[in-house]
Design a protein around this motif. Structure first.
Motif, PDB file in Angstrom:
ATOM      1  N   LYS A   1       0.788  -1.157   0.002  1.00 44.98           N
ATOM      2  CA  LYS A   1      -0.157  -0.170  -0.072  1.00 44.98           C
ATOM      3  C   LYS A   1       0.814   1.000   0.031  1.00 44.98           C
ATOM      4  O   LYS A   1       0.575   2.341  -0.589  1.00 44.98           O
ATOM      5  N   THR A   2       1.821   1.237   0.663  1.00 42.00           N
ATOM      6  CA  THR A   2       2.950   2.434   0.943  1.00 42.00           C
ATOM      7  C   THR A   2       3.584   2.662  -0.220  1.00 42.00           C
ATOM      8  O   THR A   2       3.821   3.938  -0.897  1.00 42.00           O
ATOM      9  N   LEU A   3       3.736   1.706  -1.129  1.00 44.74           N
ATOM     10  CA  LEU A   3       4.654   1.473  -2.229  1.00 44.74           C
ATOM     11  C   LEU A   3       3.807   2.196  -3.417  1.00 44.74           C
ATOM     12  O   LEU A   3       4.047   3.204  -4.002  1.00 44.74           O
ATOM     13  N   VAL A   4       2.549   1.757  -3.275  1.00 46.34           N
ATOM     14  CA  VAL A   4       1.467   2.133  -4.347  1.00 46.34           C
ATOM     15  C   VAL A   4       1.177   3.588  -4.297  1.00 46.34           C
ATOM     16  O   VAL A   4       1.411   4.508  -4.844  1.00 46.34           O
ATOM     17  N   THR A   5       0.933   4.229  -2.978  1.00 46.09           N
ATOM     18  CA  THR A   5       0.956   5.510  -2.410  1.00 46.09           C
ATOM     19  C   THR A   5       2.164   6.399  -3.100  1.00 46.09           C
ATOM     20  O   THR A   5       2.074   7.560  -3.636  1.00 46.09           O
ATOM     21  N   ALA A   6       3.335   5.760  -2.679  1.00 47.79           N
ATOM     22  CA  ALA A   6       4.583   6.433  -3.246  1.00 47.79           C
ATOM     23  C   ALA A   6       4.791   6.712  -4.604  1.00 47.79           C
ATOM     24  O   ALA A   6       4.930   7.691  -5.337  1.00 47.79           O
ATOM     25  N   LEU A   7       4.441   5.718  -5.492  1.00 49.13           N
ATOM     26  CA  LEU A   7       4.108   5.661  -6.824  1.00 49.13           C
ATOM     27  C   LEU A   7       3.022   6.597  -7.466  1.00 49.13           C
ATOM     28  O   LEU A   7       3.623   7.384  -8.376  1.00 49.13           O
ATOM     29  N   GLN A   8       2.189   6.695  -6.895  1.00 49.00           N
ATOM     30  CA  GLN A   8       1.087   7.624  -7.149  1.00 49.00           C
ATOM     31  C   GLN A   8       1.730   9.268  -6.911  1.00 49.00           C
ATOM     32  O   GLN A   8       1.436  10.056  -7.758  1.00 49.00           O
ATOM     33  N   ALA A   9       2.247   9.393  -5.676  1.00 50.73           N
ATOM     34  CA  ALA A   9       2.753  10.778  -5.265  1.00 50.73           C
ATOM     35  C   ALA A   9       3.853  11.027  -6.231  1.00 50.73           C
ATOM     36  O   ALA A   9       4.093  12.383  -6.580  1.00 50.73           O
ATOM     37  N   ALA A  10       4.735  10.121  -6.699  1.00 50.50           N
ATOM     38  CA  ALA A  10       6.059  10.268  -7.623  1.00 50.50           C
ATOM     39  C   ALA A  10       5.364  10.297  -9.126  1.00 50.50           C
ATOM     40  O   ALA A  10       6.180  10.456  -9.996  1.00 50.50           O
ATOM     41  N   GLU A  11       4.241  10.170  -9.330  1.00 47.98           N
ATOM     42  CA  GLU A  11       3.652  10.174 -10.910  1.00 47.98           C
ATOM     43  C   GLU A  11       4.363   9.140 -11.664  1.00 47.98           C
ATOM     44  O   GLU A  11       4.818   9.354 -12.888  1.00 47.98           O
ATOM     45  N   LEU A  12       4.667   7.898 -11.004  1.00 50.08           N
ATOM     46  CA  LEU A  12       5.346   6.765 -11.593  1.00 50.08           C
ATOM     47  C   LEU A  12       4.299   5.604 -12.072  1.00 50.08           C
ATOM     48  O   LEU A  12       4.785   4.769 -12.416  1.00 50.08           O
ATOM     49  N   VAL A  13       3.218   5.757 -11.783  1.00 47.77           N
ATOM     50  CA  VAL A  13       2.200   4.543 -11.974  1.00 47.77           C
ATOM     51  C   VAL A  13       1.982   4.311 -13.305  1.00 47.77           C
ATOM     52  O   VAL A  13       2.403   3.164 -13.859  1.00 47.77           O
ATOM     53  N   ALA A  14       2.015   5.187 -14.365  1.00 49.29           N
ATOM     54  CA  ALA A  14       1.725   5.012 -15.789  1.00 49.29           C
ATOM     55  C   ALA A  14       3.148   4.584 -16.248  1.00 49.29           C
ATOM     56  O   ALA A  14       3.086   3.610 -17.226  1.00 49.29           O
ATOM     57  N   THR A  15       4.201   4.940 -15.783  1.00 48.40           N
ATOM     58  CA  THR A  15       5.683   4.296 -16.135  1.00 48.40           C
ATOM     59  C   THR A  15       5.668   2.920 -16.046  1.00 48.40           C
ATOM     60  O   THR A  15       6.139   1.961 -16.823  1.00 48.40           O
ATOM     61  N   LEU A  16       5.210   2.415 -14.436  1.00 48.56           N
ATOM     62  CA  LEU A  16       5.408   1.072 -14.460  1.00 48.56           C
ATOM     63  C   LEU A  16       4.214   0.104 -14.952  1.00 48.56           C
ATOM     64  O   LEU A  16       4.152  -1.195 -14.593  1.00 48.56           O
ATOM     65  N   ARG A  17       3.114   0.958 -15.392  1.00 50.36           N
ATOM     66  CA  ARG A  17       2.200   0.105 -16.145  1.00 50.36           C
ATOM     67  C   ARG A  17       2.574   0.091 -17.832  1.00 50.36           C
ATOM     68  O   ARG A  17       2.031  -0.654 -18.565  1.00 50.36           O
ATOM     69  N   GLY A  18       3.843   0.734 -18.203  1.00 50.70           N
ATOM     70  CA  GLY A  18       4.176   0.753 -19.645  1.00 50.70           C
ATOM     71  C   GLY A  18       4.553  -0.881 -19.860  1.00 50.70           C
ATOM     72  O   GLY A  18       4.654  -1.746 -19.267  1.00 50.70           O
TER      73      GLY A  18
END
Length: 136
Positions: free
Chosen positions: A15-32
């Motif tokens: 949960k914390t990692l996902v929250t951090a990925l969202q805050a860092a705007e990296l979700v789209a990158t790791l969905r690439g």
């Protein structure tokens, strides 16, 4: 099978990692398309950080620093544990930092231990680590 982000969400211990990925705007990158190898710190790993560190990193003004830390956990390509078994190597991360991997006796990545390896996703693989790996 799901992508790296959805696999992490479904696991429930990131949960914390996902929250951090969202805050860092990296979700789209790791969905690439990837493929990516992610050394994913658990919620317990993030809890080991000094008090207040995570809260500070999640602030918008610290996005660049958060991105650097998170990208230090990602390498290009799909690296399974069998690919590195018995080896010691230095790899370049997605954040252009160097990361030491020692797979001679278990697997150590930076200062973290891989506690669960080879969680496959459609765009790569997750290796679960017990500590947040900070770049130098």
């Amino acid at each position: 099978m799901k992508d790296i982000v959805d696999t992490a969400v479904e696991a429930g211990s990131f949960k914390t990692l996902v929250t951090a990925l969202q805050a860092a705007e990296l979700v789209a990158t790791l969905r690439g398309a990837g493929p990516f190898t992610v050394f994913a710190p658990t919620d317990e790993a993030f809890a080991k950080l000094p008090a207040g560190t995570l809260d500070d990193l999640l602030k918008p003004e610290n996005k660049a620093q958060l991105q650097k830390i998170l990208l230090h956990h990602v390498i290009s390509g799909k690296v399974m544990s069998s690919d590195i078994a018995g080896k010691q190597l230095e790899v370049e991360t997605a954040g252009k930092t160097k990361l030491m991997i020692n797979a001679k006796d278990g697997v150590k990545v930076g200062g973290a231990t891989v506690v669960k390896a080879d969680v496959e996703a459609t765009n790569g693989v997750i290796h679960v680590v017990d500590t947040v790996i900070l770049p130098n």
